[in-house]
Design a protein around this motif. Sequence first.
Motif, PDB file in Angstrom:
ATOM      1  N   ILE A  19      44.310  36.342  35.650  1.00  0.00           N
ATOM      2  CA  ILE A  19      44.350  34.918  35.944  1.00  0.00           C
ATOM      3  C   ILE A  19      44.480  34.750  37.451  1.00  0.00           C
ATOM      4  O   ILE A  19      45.337  35.374  38.083  1.00  0.00           O
ATOM      5  N   THR A  20      43.623  33.912  38.012  1.00  0.00           N
ATOM      6  CA  THR A  20      43.675  33.631  39.439  1.00  0.00           C
ATOM      7  C   THR A  20      43.820  32.135  39.638  1.00  0.00           C
ATOM      8  O   THR A  20      43.002  31.360  39.143  1.00  0.00           O
ATOM      9  N   SER A  21      44.871  31.753  40.332  1.00  0.00           N
ATOM     10  CA  SER A  21      45.038  30.367  40.758  1.00  0.00           C
ATOM     11  C   SER A  21      45.622  30.451  42.156  1.00  0.00           C
ATOM     12  O   SER A  21      44.998  31.026  43.033  1.00  0.00           O
ATOM     13  N   GLU A  22      46.821  29.957  42.345  1.00  0.00           N
ATOM     14  CA  GLU A  22      47.461  30.097  43.651  1.00  0.00           C
ATOM     15  C   GLU A  22      47.747  31.575  43.927  1.00  0.00           C
ATOM     16  O   GLU A  22      47.630  32.047  45.043  1.00  0.00           O
ATOM     17  N   HIS A  23      48.125  32.296  42.889  1.00  0.00           N
ATOM     18  CA  HIS A  23      48.386  33.736  42.973  1.00  0.00           C
ATOM     19  C   HIS A  23      47.613  34.423  41.859  1.00  0.00           C
ATOM     20  O   HIS A  23      47.365  33.846  40.812  1.00  0.00           O
ATOM     21  N   ALA A  24      47.275  35.670  42.089  1.00  0.00           N
ATOM     22  CA  ALA A  24      46.573  36.442  41.065  1.00  0.00           C
ATOM     23  C   ALA A  24      47.588  37.119  40.152  1.00  0.00           C
ATOM     24  O   ALA A  24      48.589  37.660  40.607  1.00  0.00           O
ATOM     25  N   VAL A  53      39.865  32.809  34.909  1.00  0.00           N
ATOM     26  CA  VAL A  53      40.237  33.921  34.044  1.00  0.00           C
ATOM     27  C   VAL A  53      39.092  34.922  34.108  1.00  0.00           C
ATOM     28  O   VAL A  53      37.949  34.594  33.776  1.00  0.00           O
ATOM     29  N   SER A  54      39.383  36.112  34.586  1.00  0.00           N
ATOM     30  CA  SER A  54      38.382  37.173  34.684  1.00  0.00           C
ATOM     31  C   SER A  54      38.639  38.212  33.611  1.00  0.00           C
ATOM     32  O   SER A  54      39.790  38.551  33.335  1.00  0.00           O
ATOM     33  N   VAL A  55      37.569  38.728  33.042  1.00  0.00           N
ATOM     34  CA  VAL A  55      37.658  39.779  32.019  1.00  0.00           C
ATOM     35  C   VAL A  55      37.116  41.066  32.623  1.00  0.00           C
ATOM     36  O   VAL A  55      35.950  41.115  33.040  1.00  0.00           O
ATOM     37  N   ARG A  56      37.972  42.092  32.675  1.00  0.00           N
ATOM     38  CA  ARG A  56      37.547  43.414  33.151  1.00  0.00           C
ATOM     39  C   ARG A  56      37.440  44.369  31.976  1.00  0.00           C
ATOM     40  O   ARG A  56      38.231  44.301  31.039  1.00  0.00           O
ATOM     41  N   ASP A  57      36.482  45.269  32.070  1.00  0.00           N
ATOM     42  CA  ASP A  57      36.399  46.316  31.049  1.00  0.00           C
ATOM     43  C   ASP A  57      37.255  47.507  31.493  1.00  0.00           C
ATOM     44  O   ASP A  57      37.941  47.440  32.520  1.00  0.00           O
ATOM     45  N   GLU A  58      37.210  48.571  30.740  1.00  0.00           N
ATOM     46  CA  GLU A  58      38.051  49.745  31.015  1.00  0.00           C
ATOM     47  C   GLU A  58      37.738  50.405  32.353  1.00  0.00           C
ATOM     48  O   GLU A  58      38.583  51.075  32.931  1.00  0.00           O
ATOM     49  N   ARG A  59      36.516  50.197  32.854  1.00  0.00           N
ATOM     50  CA  ARG A  59      36.130  50.773  34.147  1.00  0.00           C
ATOM     51  C   ARG A  59      36.525  49.884  35.317  1.00  0.00           C
ATOM     52  O   ARG A  59      36.333  50.251  36.464  1.00  0.00           O
ATOM     53  N   GLY A  60      37.035  48.676  34.997  1.00  0.00           N
ATOM     54  CA  GLY A  60      37.419  47.743  36.052  1.00  0.00           C
ATOM     55  C   GLY A  60      36.315  46.790  36.451  1.00  0.00           C
ATOM     56  O   GLY A  60      36.474  46.024  37.396  1.00  0.00           O
ATOM     57  N   VAL A  61      35.207  46.827  35.732  1.00  0.00           N
ATOM     58  CA  VAL A  61      34.070  45.952  36.023  1.00  0.00           C
ATOM     59  C   VAL A  61      34.311  44.588  35.381  1.00  0.00           C
ATOM     60  O   VAL A  61      34.654  44.503  34.197  1.00  0.00           O
ATOM     61  N   ILE A  62      34.140  43.520  36.166  1.00  0.00           N
ATOM     62  CA  ILE A  62      34.276  42.170  35.615  1.00  0.00           C
ATOM     63  C   ILE A  62      33.040  41.870  34.771  1.00  0.00           C
ATOM     64  O   ILE A  62      31.914  41.893  35.268  1.00  0.00           O
TER      65      ILE A  62
END
Length: 80
Positions: free
Chosen positions: A8-13, A55-64
């Motif tokens: 989650i990214t808003s004022e802070h990640a 809201v960002s979704v990363r996979d196991e490799r860290g790829v969004i």
Amino acid sequence: MPRYFFDITSEHAVQDEDGEELASSESARDVAIRIAAEVLPVHSRQLVQTGRVAVSVRDERGVIVHELECRLTSRSPAAR
């Protein structure tokens, strides 16, 4: 089953360290939509201040693999 992480990214990640095992990227997208619906009211002040909540979704490799972004854009009445 693959693991997906929801940041989650808003004022802070806020980075998800645990993640969740889900059947597919589409399932992770659906979870991101539900998370956004839950956090947007909580982060409404940050949305007004920063103009963005995501809201960002990363996979196991860290790829969004998905990013759901809410933006607040104000327009002056003269610009209409």
